[in-house]
Enzyme design. Structure first.
Site, PDB file in Angstrom:
ATOM      1  N   GLY A 206       0.622  -1.327   0.120  1.00 14.32           N
ATOM      2  CA  GLY A 206       0.031   0.130  -0.106  1.00 14.32           C
ATOM      3  C   GLY A 206       0.722   1.293   0.059  1.00 14.32           C
ATOM      4  N   PRO A 207       0.243   2.335  -0.156  1.00 16.52           N
ATOM      5  CA  PRO A 207       1.065   3.829  -0.226  1.00 16.52           C
ATOM      6  C   PRO A 207       1.718   3.956   1.115  1.00 16.52           C
ATOM      7  CG  PRO A 207      -1.424   4.023  -1.051  1.00 16.52           C
ATOM      8  CD  PRO A 207      -1.276   2.538  -0.421  1.00 16.52           C
ATOM      9  N   PRO A 208       2.481   4.967   1.182  1.00 22.22           N
ATOM     10  CA  PRO A 208       3.291   5.197   2.513  1.00 22.22           C
ATOM     11  C   PRO A 208       2.151   5.773   3.298  1.00 22.22           C
ATOM     12  CG  PRO A 208       4.237   6.179   0.660  1.00 22.22           C
ATOM     13  CD  PRO A 208       3.349   5.495  -0.090  1.00 22.22           C
ATOM     14  N   THR A 210      -0.012   4.542   5.283  1.00 21.65           N
ATOM     15  CA  THR A 210      -1.428   3.954   5.427  1.00 21.65           C
ATOM     16  C   THR A 210      -1.469   3.110   6.743  1.00 21.65           C
ATOM     17  OG1 THR A 210      -0.788   2.305   3.895  1.00 21.65           O
ATOM     18  CG2 THR A 210      -2.105   4.308   3.136  1.00 21.65           C
ATOM     19  N   GLY A 211      -0.224   2.890   7.215  1.00 24.24           N
ATOM     20  CA  GLY A 211      -0.365   2.269   8.427  1.00 24.24           C
ATOM     21  C   GLY A 211       0.238   0.673   8.223  1.00 24.24           C
ATOM     22  N   LYS A 212       0.783   0.363   7.476  1.00 23.60           N
ATOM     23  CA  LYS A 212       1.493  -0.987   7.140  1.00 23.60           C
ATOM     24  C   LYS A 212       2.456  -1.420   8.481  1.00 23.60           C
ATOM     25  CE  LYS A 212       3.361  -0.037   3.110  1.00 23.60           C
ATOM     26  NZ  LYS A 212       2.810   1.472   3.267  1.00 23.60           N
ATOM     27  N   HIS A 427      -7.385  34.926 -10.731  1.00 25.28           N
ATOM     28  CA  HIS A 427      -6.877  33.480 -11.010  1.00 25.28           C
ATOM     29  C   HIS A 427      -7.715  32.424 -10.364  1.00 25.28           C
ATOM     30  CE1 HIS A 427      -3.906  30.422 -12.201  1.00 25.28           C
ATOM     31  NE2 HIS A 427      -4.539  29.809 -11.070  1.00 25.28           N
ATOM     32  N   GLU A 428      -7.715  32.642  -9.131  1.00 25.34           N
ATOM     33  CA  GLU A 428      -8.623  31.808  -8.061  1.00 25.34           C
ATOM     34  C   GLU A 428      -9.890  31.735  -8.366  1.00 25.34           C
ATOM     35  OE1 GLU A 428      -7.017  29.656  -6.768  1.00 25.34           O
ATOM     36  OE2 GLU A 428      -5.033  30.398  -7.074  1.00 25.34           O
ATOM     37  N   ASP A 504      -1.217  24.296 -12.403  1.00 24.44           N
ATOM     38  CA  ASP A 504      -2.678  23.740 -13.219  1.00 24.44           C
ATOM     39  C   ASP A 504      -2.345  23.175 -14.592  1.00 24.44           C
ATOM     40  OD1 ASP A 504      -3.875  25.123 -11.156  1.00 24.44           O
ATOM     41  OD2 ASP A 504      -4.040  27.357 -12.374  1.00 24.44           O
TER      42      ASP A 504
HETATM   43  P1  ADP Z   1       3.423   2.569   6.626  1.00 26.48           P
HETATM   44  O1  ADP Z   1       2.442   2.243   5.793  1.00 26.48           O
HETATM   45  O2  ADP Z   1       4.105   3.851   5.578  1.00 26.48           O
HETATM   46  O3  ADP Z   1       4.366   1.847   7.317  1.00 26.48           O
HETATM   47  P2  ADP Z   1       2.962   3.678   9.331  1.00 26.48           P
HETATM   48  O4  ADP Z   1       2.461   2.491   9.726  1.00 26.48           O
HETATM   49  O5  ADP Z   1       4.420   3.899   9.527  1.00 26.48           O
HETATM   50  O6  ADP Z   1       2.888   3.601   7.586  1.00 26.48           O
HETATM   51  O7  ADP Z   1       2.108   4.789   9.529  1.00 26.48           O
HETATM   52  C1  ADP Z   1       2.596   6.028  10.196  1.00 26.48           C
HETATM   53  C2  ADP Z   1       1.673   6.801  11.233  1.00 26.48           C
HETATM   54  O8  ADP Z   1       0.360   7.058  10.718  1.00 26.48           O
HETATM   55  C3  ADP Z   1       1.154   5.673  12.311  1.00 26.48           C
HETATM   56  O9  ADP Z   1       2.312   5.823  13.340  1.00 26.48           O
HETATM   57  C4  ADP Z   1      -0.058   6.263  12.798  1.00 26.48           C
HETATM   58  O10 ADP Z   1       0.018   7.317  13.732  1.00 26.48           O
HETATM   59  C5  ADP Z   1      -0.689   6.781  11.471  1.00 26.48           C
HETATM   60  N1  ADP Z   1      -1.587   5.759  10.726  1.00 26.48           N
HETATM   61  C6  ADP Z   1      -1.368   5.246   9.726  1.00 26.48           C
HETATM   62  N2  ADP Z   1      -2.521   4.616   9.245  1.00 26.48           N
HETATM   63  C7  ADP Z   1      -3.393   4.556  10.522  1.00 26.48           C
HETATM   64  C8  ADP Z   1      -4.573   3.895  10.705  1.00 26.48           C
HETATM   65  N3  ADP Z   1      -5.109   3.124   9.932  1.00 26.48           N
HETATM   66  N4  ADP Z   1      -5.196   3.873  12.058  1.00 26.48           N
HETATM   67  C9  ADP Z   1      -4.505   4.818  12.912  1.00 26.48           C
HETATM   68  N5  ADP Z   1      -3.355   5.414  12.589  1.00 26.48           N
HETATM   69  C10 ADP Z   1      -2.841   5.345  11.535  1.00 26.48           C
HETATM   70 ZN    ZN Z   2      -4.506  27.861 -10.440  1.00 22.14          ZN
END
Ligand code: ADP
Ligand code: ZN
Ligand code: MG
Length: 604
Positions: A206-208, A210-212, A427-428, A504
């Site tokens: 998953g993307p950075p 996201t809580g892996k 512009h805005e 833009d």
């Molecule tokens: P990665 O997916 O890049 O490993 P991390 O697990 O390091 O991400 O998440 C970084 C921080 O973001 C966590 O320490 C937490 O505080 C927060 N976080 C990310 N996803 C969640 C989630 N699903 N629930 C609660 N906190 C989250």
């Molecule tokens: Zn613009």
């Protein structure tokens, strides 16, 4: 190969210590002891004797030490060289001082040796080891001089990470998949009875943010078995072969402690596709090969489960992903509306909130934000509340912190001329007007011309009511036209264009290209894949799949889409010219206006 405690550095170490001790004994210690003794000439000694202030004299082989007592009774010690002076004894007798000749006193040589050589050595060795240990704790690389080939995986045992599944919000599917693994390790009999095998490897992608990593820590907290955690980069060493040795050591430790979990974070650092072309990396490949071998080397029922996380799954070697290795893939995607709200609620638990706070609204305004972004938004809001001298976090704090996370802090003292400010306002409003007049675009939430540290001079925030899973052709075209609105307003009003539209243009072009090359939304190409996405979780850059002739044709189609969108934006603005002027003037005056204010003026 496994190199164990190399001898050489130890010898160098001893020699250094010896050298330092020698240095101290010759220069520093004596200087310290002699600090209060003043050296004078023999004449001064004779004079002092005559004045009768000398209270005590000690005649040594080479020198004379004497004590002078001055008026206020304080004693100072002097030293002078011993001259050939036959009258010395007479003089001393006449001066009526206590005197004697000192016969050099010999310490027991053994005691001296112990005191001056052995004791300092022990002190230094002790100090050295103390620092070495601290270094080892801090910077893996240096301390490792003493422990080559040892994996420095940290071991967490039951709940030591302090995280549980309750600390992860949203991500229900991922939690479910991992809960199964935890269940198997805690009660293997239940699974064995039926004959179910638990996956050997589980890959979190998953993307950075996201809580892996957080999920893995929660697994450690939930399971009652040892949890080895290591980051992919820790395998990559200065010396060839060390990575492989570490993998071997890690698995050896794990098998001894089975049932247990091994967690390899950022596995893409070692798991990249092997290739023999230029740029191939022997060291990394050896490490990967060792990992593959180890993963085959134990049966499913030994109770070692390997967890890994990455945000670049497409770069992983296919051998890693085949059944029997990482055979289960758990997506950890960006949270949807409900997920965002849950994450906000979770992080807001430790923060004092005012009654007006509506986290659902915040969740709606943060589509595309990761869990880490959301945690950051709550924290920025709390920091802002403190700066404002409040005891509670208000909705305004949170809304401002969304903008801080998206666009950076306000640049309060940026100097922008009135002329430029006027251009930015038009512009805005151009963006906002086009958005408001197009049926398929998201409603305007806020317009501001306060510059931000990210370099944005102003921006228009649009917020969708619900969560968009799919986007249709009309919605994308509306977005492109909205991007065009800024530049179109500048051109219509000032008859000239500025650099302010660079961002833009970039975004609009990206969207138009995607329509043609990836979404199959052009008549010319239809459902033909013209580009592939290289890393969907990290920015998503693409590479073309087609011949250069086709590439040229793509460019014409993209150009056509962009031109017609620009024309559409111009048409909308021309039809609403008086509103454009009125709103721009209002924005210039207020600097920030809400979507409601904007709609009120537009509809009046
Ligand atoms: P990665 O997916 O890049 O490993 P991390 O697990 O390091 O991400 O998440 C970084 C921080 O973001 C966590 O320490 C937490 O505080 C927060 N976080 C990310 N996803 C969640 C989630 N699903 N629930 C609660 N906190 C989250
Ligand atoms: Zn613009
Ligand atoms: Mg991580």
């Amino acid at each position: 190969m496994d190199i164990k405690n190399p001898r050489k550095p130890l010898i160098y170490y001893l020699i250094t210590v010896l050298f330092i001790v020698l240095l101290l004994n010759t220069y520093v210690f004596p200087a310290l002891l002699k600090r209060h003794i003043t050296q004078v000439d023999y004449g001064r000694f004779l004079k002092e004797l005559e004045t009768g202030r000398v209270s005590r004299v000690e005649v040594q082989d080479e020198q004379i030490v004497f004590v002078v007592r001055n008026e206020n009774g304080r004693e100072s010690i002097y030293i002078t060289g011993r001259m050939e002076d036959p009258d010395l004894v007479n003089r001393l007798y006449e001066a009526n001082v206590v005197f004697n000749k000192l016969i050099p006193r010999e310490n027991s040589p053994l005691l001296d040796f112990l005191l001056y050589w052995i004791l300092p050595m022990f002190i230094f060795i002790g100090l050295g080891q103390f620092f070495a240990r601290r270094l080892q704790g801090k910077i893996g690389g240096i301390g490792n001089a003493m422990s080559f080939g040892k994996s420095n995986a940290r071991i967490y045992i039951e709940a030591e990470t302090g995280k549980t599944f309750a600390d992860v919000a949203g991500q229900e599917e991922a939690k479910e998949a991992l809960a199964e693994v935890v269940g198997f390790l805690n009660e293997p009999e239940k699974y064995k009875e039926i004959g179910a095998k638990v996956p050997k490897g589980v890959l979190l992608v998953g993307p950075p943010g996201t809580g892996k990593t957080l999920l893995a820590k929660a697994v450690a907290g939930e399971s009652k078995v040892p949890f080895f955690s290591i980051s992919g980069s820790e395998f990559v060493e200065m010396f060839v072969g060390m990575g492989a040795a570490r993998v071997r050591d890690l698995f050896k430790q794990a098998k001894e402690k089975a049932p247990c979990i091994i967690f390899i974070d950022e596995i893409d650092t070692i798991g990249k596709k092997r290739n023999s072309g230029p740029g191939s990396n022997e060291e990394r490949e050896q490490t990967l090969n060792q990992l593959l071998t180890e993963m085959d080397g134990f049966e499913g029922d030994t109770g070692v489960v390997i967890l890994a996380a990455t945000n670049r799954p497409e770069t992983l070697d296919p051998a890693l992903l085949r059944p029997g290795r990482f055979d289960r893939r758990v997506p950890v995607e960006l949270p949807d509306l409900a997920g965002r709200e849950a994450i906000l609620n979770l992080h807001a638990r430790n923060v004092k909130l005012a009654d007006d706070v509506d986290l659902t609204a915040i969740a709606r305004a943060t589509s595309g934000a990761s869990g880490a972004d959301l945690a950051n938004i709550i924290n920025e809001g709390a920091l802002r509340a403190v700066r404002m001298g409040r005891k509670y976090v208000t909705q305004e704090d949170l809304e401002e912190s969304i903008e801080v996370v998206i666009a950076g802090y306000q640049r309060k003292n940026a100097v922008i001329s009135m002329k430029d400010k006027l251009t930015i306002a038009y512009h805005e409003i151009g963006h906002a007007l086009v958005a408001a007049k197009l049926k398929h675009s998201a409603p305007v939430h806020k317009i501001t011309i306060i510059p931000r540290t990210s370099g944005a001079l102003g921006y228009t925030l649009q917020i969708d009511e619900g969560d968009r899973v799919l986007m249709n052709r009309e919605q994308i075209l509306a977005m492109i036209s909205t991007y065009m609105g800024g530049r179109a307003a500048e051109e219509l009003v000032f008859n000239t264009v500025t650099t302010g539209a660079a961002n833009d243009i970039e975004k609009a072009t990206r969207l138009a290209r995607d329509m043609v090359t990836r979404f199959g939304m052009s008549e010319e190409f239809g459902m033909m894949a013209l580009e592939t996405m290289n890393n969907q979780y990290l920015g998503g850059d693409t590479s073309l799949l087609v011949s250069s002739e086709t590439a040229a044709r793509i460019d014409t189609v993209v150009e056509r889409i962009l031109k017609s969108s620009y024309q559409q934006a111009c048409n909308i603005l021309e039809e609403n010219m008086d509103k454009l002027h009125e709103l721009a003037k209002y924005l210039l005056e207020k600097e920030t206006i809400t979507g409601e204010e904007f709609m009120k003026i537009l509809n009046s």
